[in-house]
Design a protein around this motif. Structure first.
Motif, short mmCIF file in Angstrom:
data_model
loop_
_atom_site.label_atom_id
_atom_site.label_comp_id
_atom_site.label_asym_id
_atom_site.label_seq_id
_atom_site.Cartn_x
_atom_site.Cartn_y
_atom_site.Cartn_z
N LEU A 1 38.25 -34.76 -107.14
CA LEU A 1 39.08 -33.58 -107.42
C LEU A 1 40.10 -33.82 -108.53
O LEU A 1 40.24 -33.02 -109.44
CB LEU A 1 39.79 -33.14 -106.13
N LYS A 2 40.80 -34.95 -108.49
CA LYS A 2 41.84 -35.22 -109.50
C LYS A 2 41.26 -35.33 -110.91
O LYS A 2 41.98 -35.17 -111.89
CB LYS A 2 42.62 -36.48 -109.14
N ASN A 3 39.93 -35.61 -111.01
CA ASN A 3 39.28 -35.72 -112.32
C ASN A 3 38.81 -34.37 -112.86
O ASN A 3 38.19 -34.32 -113.92
CB ASN A 3 38.08 -36.65 -112.23
N THR A 4 39.09 -33.28 -112.13
CA THR A 4 38.60 -31.96 -112.56
C THR A 4 39.72 -30.96 -112.78
O THR A 4 39.45 -29.77 -112.92
CB THR A 4 37.62 -31.39 -111.51
N LEU A 5 40.96 -31.43 -112.81
CA LEU A 5 42.09 -30.52 -112.95
C LEU A 5 42.41 -30.25 -114.41
O LEU A 5 42.07 -31.04 -115.29
CB LEU A 5 43.31 -31.10 -112.24
N SER A 6 43.06 -29.13 -114.66
CA SER A 6 43.51 -28.77 -116.00
C SER A 6 45.02 -28.96 -116.08
O SER A 6 45.75 -28.67 -115.13
CB SER A 6 43.16 -27.31 -116.33
N GLU A 7 45.49 -29.45 -117.24
CA GLU A 7 46.93 -29.60 -117.44
C GLU A 7 47.59 -28.26 -117.77
O GLU A 7 48.81 -28.18 -117.85
CB GLU A 7 47.19 -30.60 -118.57
N VAL B 1 34.54 -32.53 -105.00
CA VAL B 1 34.41 -31.10 -105.27
C VAL B 1 33.09 -30.84 -105.97
O VAL B 1 32.54 -31.70 -106.66
CB VAL B 1 35.58 -30.55 -106.14
N SER B 2 32.60 -29.62 -105.77
CA SER B 2 31.39 -29.17 -106.45
C SER B 2 31.77 -28.50 -107.75
O SER B 2 32.68 -27.67 -107.80
CB SER B 2 30.62 -28.18 -105.57
N MET B 3 31.06 -28.86 -108.82
CA MET B 3 31.24 -28.21 -110.11
C MET B 3 29.98 -27.43 -110.48
O MET B 3 29.63 -27.28 -111.65
CB MET B 3 31.56 -29.25 -111.20
N ALA C 1 26.30 -33.17 -107.35
CA ALA C 1 27.25 -34.10 -107.98
C ALA C 1 28.61 -33.88 -107.34
O ALA C 1 29.15 -32.77 -107.36
CB ALA C 1 27.32 -33.86 -109.48
N GLY C 2 29.16 -34.95 -106.77
CA GLY C 2 30.47 -34.86 -106.12
C GLY C 2 31.53 -35.41 -107.05
O GLY C 2 31.69 -36.63 -107.17
N PHE C 3 32.25 -34.53 -107.72
CA PHE C 3 33.31 -34.96 -108.63
C PHE C 3 34.59 -35.24 -107.84
O PHE C 3 34.87 -34.59 -106.83
CB PHE C 3 33.56 -33.90 -109.70
N GLY D 1 34.96 -25.85 -105.57
CA GLY D 1 34.34 -25.92 -104.26
C GLY D 1 34.71 -27.24 -103.62
O GLY D 1 34.12 -28.28 -103.92
N VAL D 2 35.74 -27.23 -102.75
CA VAL D 2 36.23 -28.47 -102.14
C VAL D 2 35.33 -28.81 -100.95
O VAL D 2 35.05 -27.95 -100.11
CB VAL D 2 37.70 -28.33 -101.69
#
Length: 304
Positions: free
Chosen positions: A156-162, A212-214, A152-154, A169-170
């Motif tokens: 990157l901007k959808n996997t950040l924490s505020e 990114v890999s999750m 699953a390729g997420f 894994g980029v």
């Protein structure tokens, strides 16, 4: 074709009532993140769940989630143990750190004989990734290499924490959506429209839209057979850092890519990842699930 969901949950602590982040109640009826992942996997077509846990949390784990899930899907438990090593190897004296995600998945080999997807217990992945990876497993045709996997390729901007930086894994992906390289990168955050991180080389090319890999991988039993052999090779080469060296899925895949032995199809998903990296993330995740329920993505009572 039967398919299996493998959930890596051995990192969950004991005393579940004492604020363990993976078991925090996120839904209106006490649902935890795993409930939503399993619900999405079942909806996508998966038939069975394998929980990778530690033996010392088995009873509590079943009370919190396992006993509920077994009413809806086939459930198996396997146990990750630092001393569960191939013949001829012993755990280095004084080591307490687990061996990592590669050994965790290897623990499931005895109960998995179907195509499978691997996930973390404490990450919310969204519906799209489960559907795409299940379709990949069912419809995939061999691509000419020794091993085939999906990832699953997420975005990157959808996997950040505020609430702080994250480790991801980029990925570099070719024009055929095949994984070229994956860079385990720490200290990632967004500044304006730019990604910054601890690795200057990755920072030079990574973008908010990069994949990114999750740790959400789709594979077949032959990869588990490979892990069994490769783990012994890994253990033979830990003398430089016997207390902390880990056998990690991204590193295993990266080595197979370097050896040109594997094709990894990157299946891009646009769902937003949620997870409790920081204590402050809990309220955000609870509100996110509340919004998903209000939007009709999930019923208010997940398991009828």
């Amino acid at each position: 074709m039967k398919t299996t969901l493998i959930i890596m949950a051995a990192g969950i602590g004991s005393r579940f009532g004492g604020g363990i982040k993976q078991l925090a109640k996120m839904g209106p009826n006490g649902e935890i993140i795993m409930d939503y992942s399993i619900y999405d996997a079942k909806e996508a077509g998966f038939d069975k769940v394998v929980f990778i846990i530690r033996k010392d949390i088995e009873e509590e784990f079943k009370e919190v989630i396992g006993n509920r899930i077994q009413n809806y899907m086939d459930v198996e438990y396997v146990f990750q143990d630092i001393n569960d090593l191939p013949e001829g190897f012993t755990c280095p004296e004084g080591r307490t750190k687990p061996w990592g995600t590669g050994q965790a998945v290897l623990c499931a080999k005895s109960v998995v004989d179907t195509p499978y997807v691997i996930i973390n217990a404490d990450d919310y992945y969204g519906k799209e990734a489960f559907v795409k990876l299940h379709d990949f497993l069912i419809n995939h045709e061999k691509m000419g290499k020794e091993f085939d996997m999906g990832m699953a390729g997420f975005i990157l901007k959808n996997t950040l924490s505020e609430n702080g930086t994250v480790t991801r894994g980029v990925c570099k992906v070719d024009d055929n959506n095949l994984l070229k390289e994956v860079y385990e990168t720490t200290g990632i955050k967004a500044e304006a429209e730019k990604i910054v991180c601890d690795d200057p080389e990755v920072e030079a090319w990574a973008k908010p839209e990069s994949n990114v890999s999750m740790n959400m991988w789709a594979g077949y039993p032959d990869f588990l057979d490979y892990l069994e052999k490769d783990f012994s090779t890994f253990l033979s080469n830990i003398s430089d850092n016997p207390m902390k060296k880990e056998y990690l899925l991204p590193n295993i895949v990266a080595e197979l890519l370097r050896e040109d032995r594997i094709n990894v199809k990157v299946l891009e998903t646009h769902d937003k990842w949620f997870g409790v990296t920081y204590a402050e993330d809990k309220e955000y995740v609870q509100n996110a699930f509340k919004q998903l329920i209000e939007n009709g993505v999930y019923p208010e009572k997940l398991w009828k």
